[in-house]
Every structure is written in C-alpha cells, then in structure tokens.
Design a protein around this motif. Structure first.
Motif, short mmCIF file in Angstrom:
data_model
loop_
_atom_site.label_atom_id
_atom_site.label_comp_id
_atom_site.label_asym_id
_atom_site.label_seq_id
_atom_site.Cartn_x
_atom_site.Cartn_y
_atom_site.Cartn_z
N PHE A 198 -4.52 -14.51 -27.40
CA PHE A 198 -5.08 -13.42 -26.61
C PHE A 198 -5.13 -13.76 -25.12
CE2 PHE A 198 -8.43 -10.81 -24.78
CZ PHE A 198 -8.20 -9.56 -25.36
N CYS A 199 -5.52 -15.00 -24.83
CA CYS A 199 -5.65 -15.41 -23.43
C CYS A 199 -4.32 -15.88 -22.84
CB CYS A 199 -6.69 -16.52 -23.30
SG CYS A 199 -6.16 -18.10 -24.05
N THR A 200 -3.34 -16.12 -23.68
CA THR A 200 -2.11 -16.77 -23.22
C THR A 200 -1.37 -16.02 -22.12
OG1 THR A 200 -1.86 -17.81 -25.39
CG2 THR A 200 0.07 -17.79 -23.98
N PRO A 201 -1.21 -14.68 -22.19
CA PRO A 201 -0.53 -13.99 -21.09
C PRO A 201 -1.19 -14.22 -19.73
CG PRO A 201 -0.68 -12.55 -22.98
CD PRO A 201 -1.51 -13.75 -23.30
N GLY A 202 -2.52 -14.31 -19.72
CA GLY A 202 -3.21 -14.59 -18.46
C GLY A 202 -2.90 -15.98 -17.93
N PHE A 203 -2.88 -16.97 -18.83
CA PHE A 203 -2.51 -18.32 -18.42
C PHE A 203 -1.07 -18.34 -17.91
CE2 PHE A 203 -6.19 -19.66 -20.89
CZ PHE A 203 -6.65 -20.75 -20.17
N VAL A 204 -0.19 -17.62 -18.60
CA VAL A 204 1.21 -17.57 -18.18
C VAL A 204 1.32 -17.06 -16.75
CG1 VAL A 204 3.39 -16.34 -18.54
CG2 VAL A 204 2.21 -17.36 -20.49
N MET A 205 0.60 -15.99 -16.43
CA MET A 205 0.73 -15.39 -15.10
C MET A 205 0.12 -16.28 -14.01
SD MET A 205 2.57 -12.93 -15.88
CE MET A 205 2.74 -12.17 -14.26
N SER A 206 -0.99 -16.93 -14.32
CA SER A 206 -1.57 -17.86 -13.34
C SER A 206 -0.63 -19.02 -13.07
CB SER A 206 -2.92 -18.38 -13.82
OG SER A 206 -3.92 -17.39 -13.76
N LEU A 207 -0.03 -19.56 -14.13
CA LEU A 207 0.90 -20.68 -13.98
C LEU A 207 2.21 -20.22 -13.32
CD1 LEU A 207 0.37 -22.52 -17.39
CD2 LEU A 207 -0.44 -23.23 -15.13
N TRP A 208 2.64 -19.00 -13.62
CA TRP A 208 3.86 -18.48 -12.98
C TRP A 208 3.66 -18.35 -11.47
CZ3 TRP A 208 5.46 -13.17 -11.47
CH2 TRP A 208 6.84 -13.08 -11.22
N VAL A 251 -2.49 -10.64 -13.59
CA VAL A 251 -1.15 -10.21 -13.20
C VAL A 251 -0.84 -10.85 -11.86
CG1 VAL A 251 -1.34 -8.01 -14.44
CG2 VAL A 251 -2.02 -8.13 -12.02
N VAL A 252 0.40 -10.67 -11.41
CA VAL A 252 0.78 -11.17 -10.08
C VAL A 252 1.15 -9.98 -9.21
CG1 VAL A 252 2.52 -12.48 -8.80
CG2 VAL A 252 1.50 -13.45 -10.87
N ILE A 253 0.59 -9.96 -8.02
CA ILE A 253 0.84 -8.90 -7.04
C ILE A 253 1.72 -9.46 -5.94
CG2 ILE A 253 -0.18 -7.32 -5.37
CD1 ILE A 253 -0.83 -6.59 -8.22
#
Length: 490
Positions: free
Chosen positions: A114-124, A53-55
C-alpha cells in the motif's frame, strides 16, 4: 472575469480541466477522474506519504524543478502550468521496471504494497535530483528524503537498502529539456482565473497583480503550499469561497543576501529557505531536518509558517531569537516590523485588511553570538512540538552583552522571554546566571496542558533546554553535540 481551464502536463499530454471544485485535491482527481490508482490515500493530511507524487515546474533559470509532494492536500488548480508524475509514469512501455522499482523488488522492500508507490515516488525524486557523479547517498540523506513516508509492515531496513542499490543498476535518464519545452508552452501571460459553483481561484503571476487582487478581496484566503489550508478541507470540511494562490508569483520566491541580512520571500519553499539559512546558521540543521517531512518542506513555505502564527510553529522561535523582521505589503505600501511584534494574540496578527506577508529578513550572525534551537516532541521525525526553544546570546568576553530567548508551545503565540533575558543581560555567562534565568522562566510562561504535554513538563523541559544551551556554549569546556543529544552519534 471569464473562467479559464486548468492546464497541466500528465502522461505525455496536456490536460485541460474545467467543472471541478477549486478545492478538489490532486489525489482525488488522479484516482477518480484519470483512473490512475497506483497513488493511494492513507491519512488525507500529508503525514503518511502513500499519496506521494512528483511535481515538475519551470525554475527561474529555465531548468525544471522536480519535487516529491503529498497529493492528498494539494488543490487541483495549483497544477496549472506544471507537470504531474505518478507511479504509473515509471514503468517503460516494454514493461521494464525503473531502477527505483527494480531495487525495491530485489531487496524485498515491499509486503502489503500500500505504501510502496509513495516510497517509489520519493526515491524517484531523489534519483532525478542527485547527479550521477555524487554517488550513493548516505543513510542520513535517505532517511531525510523518506521522512514523510510511513511503512507499517516491511520496515525501513530493506527500503534503505533499495535506496542504495538503485544506483548500482543501469542508469535511466530523464529528458528535462523536453519537459521544459512542454511546460514553457503551458505558461500563461496573465493571471489564472478559475471559477466553479461560485467558488473562485486566482493565481496572480506578479507582485503587483497580487497586491491589487488582495486589496480588492481582503476576505479571500491566501494559499501557498496547502500544508495547512489543505487540512481545512480534507479534515475540517471547510468551504473556502475564494482562494488567492501565490505559488506563481516569482518575486515571492526570492531568496537573497543584502547588507541588512538574508531576505526570504513569502513564497520560498521551506527546503529552499532552510538551505539558505543553514549556510549562515548551521545550528538550524537539526531543526530543518525535524521540521515536518521532506515532501511537506517541498510544498510549504517559510512565509506561510510565519504568517500562520501558530503557537507551535517551529520556525518562529529561532527567527525571533535571531532578531528577524517581517515585511508586509498592501498594494504599493511596504512596512517592516520585528517578527515578535507581528503576533498579537492567539491566531491574531498585525496584518491589516488587504495586506499580506511579502517576506522576512534575517540578520547575519554576530562574531560573538552563541545560537541554538531545540525541539521537544514524542517522535524525532514529523511530529508537533511540545516545546520549541531558541536562544541567542552575544558575549563580551565572559559577560552577556545581550540575550534573546523565544519559545513555541509555551503561550498563545510564539513569545520572547523578557524576564529570562533580564536575568541574563549584563551578567557573567556562568551557572549561577543561567540558574537565575531558569528560575525566571515561569514569570514569562504559564503553558497549558494538552495531549502533547502537561504544563509541568513544558516548564521543566524549557528550563532544561536553557541549561543545555549553557552547557553547549559555556566558555569553559563546552559539551560536544554527542554528549547532550540522544540522537547524535560520535
């Protein structure tokens, strides 16, 4: 003291939380209470990145810091005064995808998903923190940002392609000023005191408050980035009765340069601390890259790694070799000692009851100093060291004026090599002296065998790292990085 609600900003509104365990994770609360299940649980220890997630939190200059972290090991009360962003935040009300998401679709960068949301947040997070004028990031920068995200099926090539393509799509702006106003309204003028089921969580806001609280509760567990303590709960199921969280103490985030060296407060994040140290010691760049993962370095602190005292903590050998001192505090009393003297025995330090680590002080490099750190592990990224080595040699012409050698993974604590140093001091910096120092290494270290490496491998590896250091720093025809590093390119 009366309990107070935890307050944080999420999906356009302020959430107030009471009645939750002090060690309930952000991931558990997000999925089970907020019913936002885009964020996944994979390893529950901050290794796989499915929970990224992003904080958002206020920075010292009034701006907003946005960091990708692992929700599975962050405790819910640490969100107080901050903003939480999950993958659900990215999609526009019209249904339009964010450029990060659209690029992943266009590049076929997801299979099971499954892993895609985590990749999305790191890239975001990278997208938000990279100025538009900076252009497309390099492969090295992308790999670093994604070092904490594991993909088992798609492979990284299309994901990296998406990380570059997202900058070609129409820009989506993020209103940092509006978020700063929301967060400003959430800031407390006093310490957070949160209690549930006879478990306490305190978040002091000043060094003085922390000193008083720590002296009154020496039995409490100090919490910084949760990158170690979080696993005590998720993996060992330990019951932590009282947590003192230092993440709200601005003085502990201090990083400054003074006449006696570079000062790094105990609450300074690993990425920030390494940024400051690499400016003076570029030799730390590879260790920085290989130290855990980017999201872990966004949450963990250098002070926490030092205070932990693990024999395989990667920061300590380099810091010890550089002559770093550690600053300890108990209420108003401050004392300073060489870092190597802080470690007494396995998981035992020189901390007294009611005392805590305030920071470390790293000397500036000498003009005749040769310095390197090396890490031996089974993987390049995000792996525990079998051996971590650090060497600092000051030369007077071709003679060794002083040598400082330290290893991790070779003893019960991070430890200097007295016999190795004695074999080098006052000797010419040549092959014969280095071979003598290599022969002295078993006098200093008798490592154990475990699942990461055998004792024989550790001894041979440590000796070879010392020889590699010599090859890179000898006065006659030193070898370039690509000639001694299997991961380097010309």
């Amino acid at each position: 003291m009366e309990t107070q609600p935890i307050r944080f900003y999420y999906r356009g509104k302020v959430h107030e939380v009471t009645g939750e365990d002090t060690t309930r994770t952000v991931l558990q609360y997000t999925r089970e209470d907020l019913h936002c299940t885009g964020t996944k649980e994979g390893c529950a220890e901050g290794d796989c990145g499915a929970c990224t997630v992003v904080i958002g939190e206020l920075a010292g200059d009034g701006d907003v810091s946005l960091r990708a972290v692992n929700a599975c090991i962050q405790f819910l009360p640490t969100l107080d005064g901050k903003a939480l962003f999950t993958v659900e935040d990215l999609r526009a009300p019209t249904g339009e995808l964010h450029p990060v998401q659209q690029a992943l679709v266009d590049c076929h960068a997801s299979q099971c998903g499954f892993c895609t949301p985590g990749f999305v947040m790191s890239l975001w997070a990278m997208y938000l923190n990279r100025p538009e004028s900076a252009g497309c990031p390099s492969r090295r920068e992308i790999d670093d940002v994604l070092s904490g995200n594991l993909c088992r099926c798609t492979g990284y090539r299309p994901i990296v392609d998406a990380a570059q393509k997202m900058y070609d799509l129409p820009r989506h702006e993020f209103d940092r000023a509006a978020l700063a106003k929301q967060l400003q309204a959430l800031q407390r003028g006093e310490m957070l005191s949160y209690e549930h089921d006879n478990h306490l969580f305190h978040a002091p806001r000043t060094l003085a408050e922390l000193g008083t609280l720590r002296a009154a509760h020496p039995e409490a567990r100090i919490l910084a980035g949760s990158t170690d303590v979080g696993l005590w709960v998720t993996k060992q199921f330990r019951d932590l009765k009282h947590l003192i969280y230092i993440g709200q103490v601005a003085e502990l985030r201090e990083i400054s340069e003074g006449p006696n060296g570079i000062y790094v407060g105990a609450g300074a994040l690993l990425n920030d601390a390494f940024d400051a140290l690499v400016k003076h010691y570029p030799e730390l760049a590879e260790l920085r890259q290989r130290f855990a993962s980017f999201p872990i370095r966004n949450a963990g602190t250098l002070g926490g790694n030092v205070a932990n005292g693990s024999p395989i903590g990667d920061s300590m050998p380099g810091l010890i070799a550089l002559g770093t001192s550690i600053v300890l505090r108990r209420e108003d009393r401050v004392r300073e000692m060489p870092l190597e003297d802080f470690y007494i025995a396995y998981q035992k330090s020189a901390l007294e009851a009611g005392e805590f680590v305030q920071g470390i002080r790293v000397p500036y490099p000498g003009t005749a100093q040769r310095f390197r750190t090396y890490k031996l592990a089974k993987r390049f990224d995000q792996d525990i060291s079998a051996v971590c080595a650090a060497f600092a040699v000051e030369l007077d012409g071709d003679m060794v004026r002083s040598a400082r050698v330290a290893f991790g993974g070779m003893a019960a604590t991070p430890k200097r090599g007295a016999a190795i140093e004695a074999a080098l001091n006052g000797q010419p910096w040549n092959e014969a002296s280095v071979r003598a120092a290599m022969a002295a290494l078993p006098t200093d270290y008798q490592p154990l065998s475990d699942m990461r490496a055998t004792s024989a491998y550790r001894l041979a590896g440590a000796q070879n790292l010392l020889y590699r250091f010599f090859l890179e720093t000898r006065t006659d025809a030193p070898l370039a990085a690509h000639e001694v590093n299997a991961f380097a390119t010309v």
